[in-house]
Design a protein around this motif. Structure first.
Motif, PDB file in Angstrom:
ATOM      1  N   THR A   1       0.841  -1.189   0.000  1.00 14.29           N
ATOM      2  CA  THR A   1       0.000   0.000   0.000  1.00 14.29           C
ATOM      3  C   THR A   1       0.878   1.242   0.000  1.00 14.29           C
ATOM      4  O   THR A   1       2.060   1.195   0.319  1.00 14.29           O
ATOM      5  CB  THR A   1      -0.905   0.026   1.245  1.00 14.29           C
ATOM      6  OG1 THR A   1      -0.086   0.184   2.410  1.00 14.29           O
ATOM      7  CG2 THR A   1      -1.717  -1.256   1.355  1.00 14.29           C
ATOM      8  N   ASN A   2       0.276   2.366  -0.334  1.00 13.96           N
ATOM      9  CA  ASN A   2       1.008   3.635  -0.345  1.00 13.96           C
ATOM     10  C   ASN A   2       0.878   4.380   0.980  1.00 13.96           C
ATOM     11  O   ASN A   2       1.320   5.512   1.099  1.00 13.96           O
ATOM     12  CB  ASN A   2       0.483   4.524  -1.486  1.00 13.96           C
ATOM     13  CG  ASN A   2       0.788   3.923  -2.847  1.00 13.96           C
ATOM     14  OD1 ASN A   2       1.866   3.378  -3.051  1.00 13.96           O
ATOM     15  ND2 ASN A   2      -0.159   4.025  -3.767  1.00 13.96           N
ATOM     16  N   ILE A   3       0.267   3.734   1.961  1.00 12.21           N
ATOM     17  CA  ILE A   3       0.053   4.359   3.265  1.00 12.21           C
ATOM     18  C   ILE A   3       1.223   4.027   4.180  1.00 12.21           C
ATOM     19  O   ILE A   3       1.728   2.906   4.187  1.00 12.21           O
ATOM     20  CB  ILE A   3      -1.266   3.855   3.880  1.00 12.21           C
ATOM     21  CG1 ILE A   3      -2.451   4.238   2.979  1.00 12.21           C
ATOM     22  CG2 ILE A   3      -1.458   4.401   5.283  1.00 12.21           C
ATOM     23  CD1 ILE A   3      -3.765   3.632   3.420  1.00 12.21           C
ATOM     24  N   ASN A   4       1.661   5.006   4.948  1.00 13.29           N
ATOM     25  CA  ASN A   4       2.695   4.775   5.957  1.00 13.29           C
ATOM     26  C   ASN A   4       2.006   4.242   7.214  1.00 13.29           C
ATOM     27  O   ASN A   4       1.367   5.001   7.944  1.00 13.29           O
ATOM     28  CB  ASN A   4       3.431   6.075   6.263  1.00 13.29           C
ATOM     29  CG  ASN A   4       4.633   5.861   7.181  1.00 13.29           C
ATOM     30  OD1 ASN A   4       4.661   4.923   7.968  1.00 13.29           O
ATOM     31  ND2 ASN A   4       5.610   6.738   7.087  1.00 13.29           N
ATOM     32  N   PRO A   5       2.090   2.948   7.496  1.00 11.61           N
ATOM     33  CA  PRO A   5       1.316   2.376   8.606  1.00 11.61           C
ATOM     34  C   PRO A   5       1.781   2.846   9.979  1.00 11.61           C
ATOM     35  O   PRO A   5       1.042   2.709  10.959  1.00 11.61           O
ATOM     36  CB  PRO A   5       1.534   0.868   8.438  1.00 11.61           C
ATOM     37  CG  PRO A   5       2.837   0.753   7.735  1.00 11.61           C
ATOM     38  CD  PRO A   5       2.913   1.937   6.819  1.00 11.61           C
ATOM     39  N   TYR A   6       2.980   3.383  10.076  1.00  7.73           N
ATOM     40  CA  TYR A   6       3.531   3.785  11.371  1.00  7.73           C
ATOM     41  C   TYR A   6       3.147   5.221  11.741  1.00  7.73           C
ATOM     42  O   TYR A   6       3.412   5.658  12.852  1.00  7.73           O
ATOM     43  CB  TYR A   6       5.051   3.612  11.356  1.00  7.73           C
ATOM     44  CG  TYR A   6       5.440   2.262  10.790  1.00  7.73           C
ATOM     45  CD1 TYR A   6       5.189   1.102  11.507  1.00  7.73           C
ATOM     46  CD2 TYR A   6       5.980   2.149   9.508  1.00  7.73           C
ATOM     47  CE1 TYR A   6       5.480  -0.144  10.975  1.00  7.73           C
ATOM     48  CE2 TYR A   6       6.284   0.902   8.965  1.00  7.73           C
ATOM     49  CZ  TYR A   6       6.025  -0.235   9.703  1.00  7.73           C
ATOM     50  OH  TYR A   6       6.313  -1.462   9.164  1.00  7.73           O
ATOM     51  N   GLN A   7       2.522   5.931  10.803  1.00 14.16           N
ATOM     52  CA  GLN A   7       2.103   7.308  11.046  1.00 14.16           C
ATOM     53  C   GLN A   7       1.039   7.364  12.138  1.00 14.16           C
ATOM     54  O   GLN A   7       1.113   8.178  13.060  1.00 14.16           O
ATOM     55  CB  GLN A   7       1.560   7.933   9.750  1.00 14.16           C
ATOM     56  CG  GLN A   7       1.288   9.427   9.833  1.00 14.16           C
ATOM     57  CD  GLN A   7       2.554  10.242   9.664  1.00 14.16           C
ATOM     58  OE1 GLN A   7       3.311  10.026   8.732  1.00 14.16           O
ATOM     59  NE2 GLN A   7       2.785  11.167  10.581  1.00 14.16           N
ATOM     60  N   GLN A   8       0.042   6.469  12.011  1.00 12.34           N
ATOM     61  CA  GLN A   8      -1.052   6.445  12.975  1.00 12.34           C
ATOM     62  C   GLN A   8      -0.803   5.469  14.125  1.00 12.34           C
ATOM     63  O   GLN A   8      -1.476   5.552  15.153  1.00 12.34           O
ATOM     64  CB  GLN A   8      -2.352   6.057  12.262  1.00 12.34           C
ATOM     65  CG  GLN A   8      -2.751   6.994  11.136  1.00 12.34           C
ATOM     66  CD  GLN A   8      -2.967   8.414  11.625  1.00 12.34           C
ATOM     67  OE1 GLN A   8      -3.516   8.629  12.716  1.00 12.34           O
ATOM     68  NE2 GLN A   8      -2.550   9.389  10.833  1.00 12.34           N
TER      69      GLN A   8
ATOM     70  N   HIS B   1      12.451   3.849   3.762  1.00 12.92           N
ATOM     71  CA  HIS B   1      12.170   5.244   3.417  1.00 12.92           C
ATOM     72  C   HIS B   1      11.050   5.845   4.271  1.00 12.92           C
ATOM     73  O   HIS B   1      10.971   7.069   4.435  1.00 12.92           O
ATOM     74  CB  HIS B   1      11.794   5.356   1.939  1.00 12.92           C
ATOM     75  CG  HIS B   1      10.570   4.581   1.563  1.00 12.92           C
ATOM     76  ND1 HIS B   1      10.567   3.204   1.444  1.00 12.92           N
ATOM     77  CD2 HIS B   1       9.288   4.983   1.304  1.00 12.92           C
ATOM     78  CE1 HIS B   1       9.342   2.794   1.124  1.00 12.92           C
ATOM     79  NE2 HIS B   1       8.558   3.853   1.034  1.00 12.92           N
ATOM     80  N   LEU B   2      10.195   5.012   4.833  1.00 12.11           N
ATOM     81  CA  LEU B   2       9.079   5.506   5.638  1.00 12.11           C
ATOM     82  C   LEU B   2       9.532   6.111   6.960  1.00 12.11           C
ATOM     83  O   LEU B   2       8.819   6.925   7.552  1.00 12.11           O
ATOM     84  CB  LEU B   2       8.091   4.372   5.923  1.00 12.11           C
ATOM     85  CG  LEU B   2       7.442   3.695   4.700  1.00 12.11           C
ATOM     86  CD1 LEU B   2       6.523   2.563   5.157  1.00 12.11           C
ATOM     87  CD2 LEU B   2       6.668   4.699   3.868  1.00 12.11           C
TER      88      LEU B   2
END
Length: 418
Positions: free
Chosen positions: A235-242, A270-271
């Motif tokens: 996915t293009n979502i950064n899972p660690y953001q939330q 890169h995330l």
């Protein structure tokens, strides 16, 4: 598709011709994924550079790394240089961490291929994968024949001649996942963990780690290492953001003069750039690996990563933070059956508030020299020890001894023991 087929056919032809090349039994070449110097092959290479048991050569597509190794007096060559190709065609032993492409997927035929695989699997790997994106690599698609599919995915279909396995459990996994007989498995530890037992002076102390990142160290300072598994659903979502409230975590770290070492999988490294501006949150995703510091870690936080299995050898307290458990199980690879039956060696949390509460309560009264320093990990001591015995056989000879004995058995008249 036509290009992929032509490329695959060309690869198979070159690979077949490589079998005609003579091989030198006194020469081993090593490499690692993403052109890094890391994991098991790194430590085998460093060991042999010291002992000179066999001529060992590092192969990589990273010219900067090659130059660095050469300046340190170690033998290494760029993959597509004339010497890099020559040694790939003439070395008898190929040591790699993932696939022969760690070194060169075109020229491995005729060499003895030793896969030092980079982890103790919890998630299904290779030919055991039946769901998720990676299943397309190992399962023929759209009525493809297995032979045609192996042309499209050449190096994934090359069986190693030998793998190391630290326990009967791992025997069964590697045998199934890599389609190997048990005779191709050697009961042994791994170079990545055995190296620092043999060379303890190479370990990094807690104070040295703080000095490396230029943060003040006190007797109460803690090192928290976070190593999540790769979420291979692309996915293009950064899972660690939330998953974290980074500012709140940073305040706790500053208050306790502790550090949070963030090491994402190479495919997600890169995330981590999103979070490195928070005080005492240190992105180490670009470090070669964590083995020189693992013995100094006060708390390991992971989710599905098998690094916790290596950490068992250091009696490191472990927390499992599985903030996306349901989604992960639906969209990524399945775990092996044994994982469900395995007693947890540490608590499992699903929200950041739960995780932060455990971190805030832990490690204040007990030093890291004692087992399970974090309060939340105290109830798991017995399961922890059981898991250690499940994955590691005590009193094994170290990996270096096992590998060298294997090489001597392969051609004893050509190898001189140091």
């Amino acid at each position: 598709m036509i290009y992929r087929v032509l490329k695959g056919v060309g690869t198979k032809i070159i690979y077949g011709l490589a079998n005609l090349s003579p091989r030198d039994h006194q020469k081993a070449i090593l490499g690692s994924y993403k052109n890094r110097l890391c994991d098991n092959t790194k430590y085998l290479y460093l060991h042999w550079q010291q002992t000179q048991f066999i001529r060992s050569i590092w192969i990589s597509g990273n010219r900067e790394l090659i130059n660095t190794l050469n300046k340190q007096g170690m033998e290494a060559y760029y993959r597509w240089s004339l010497l890099g190709i020559y040694h790939a065609l003439t070395a008898k032993f190929f040591f790699y961490n993932s696939y022969i492409g760690d070194i060169n997927q075109y020229f491995a035929n005729g060499a003895i291929k030793i896969n030092l695989w980079h982890g103790s699997p919890m998630k299904k790997i290779e030919f055991d994968i039946i769901n998720g994106p990676l299943s397309k690599v190992f399962l023929p698609q759209d009525n493809q024949s297995p032979r045609f599919h192996s042309v499209l995915h050449h190096q994934q279909y090359i069986r190693p001649d030998l793998m190391l396995s630290p326990s009967p459990l791992t025997d069964n996994i590697f045998s199934s996942a890599f389609r190997l007989s048990h005779q191709a498995l050697l009961r042994s530890g791994n170079p990545r963990t055995d190296f620092h037992a043999r060379y303890p002076e190479q370990k990094k102390s807690k104070q040295a780690i703080f000095n490396m990142i230029d943060i003040a160290f006190t007797s109460k300072s803690q090192i928290i290492l976070y190593t999540p598994s790769w979420r291979d659903n692309h996915t293009n979502i950064n899972p660690y953001q939330q998953a974290f409230h980074w500012r709140t975590l940073s305040k706790h770290l500053l208050k306790t003069q502790s550090i949070f070492l963030l090491r994402l999988h190479p495919n997600e490294a890169h995330l981590a750039q999103k979070f490195e501006n928070h005080s005492n949150v240190i992105d180490i995703s670009q470090w070669e690996d964590v083995y020189p510091i693992l013995h100094s870690v006060d708390l390991l936080i992971t989710d599905y990563s098998s690094l916790f299995i290596d950490a068992l050898q250091y009696q490191t307290p472990i927390i499992f933070y599985r903030f996306d458990k349901e989604e992960y199980q639906e969209q990524c690879r399945n775990n092996y059956d044994y994982v469900e039956a395995l007693s947890e060696v540490g608590p499992e949390y699903h929200t950041f508030d739960e995780l932060l509460s455990a971190i805030e309560q832990g490690g204040e009264e007990v030093s890291h020299t004692e087992q399970n320093a974090f309060i939340c990990c105290e109830p798991y001591k017995e399961a922890y020890q059981e898991a250690y015995l499940h994955f590691w056989e005590p009193n094994n000879k170290d990996a270096f001894t096992h590998i060298e004995e294997f090489i001597i058995r392969s051609q004893p008249s050509l190898i001189k023991t140091p």
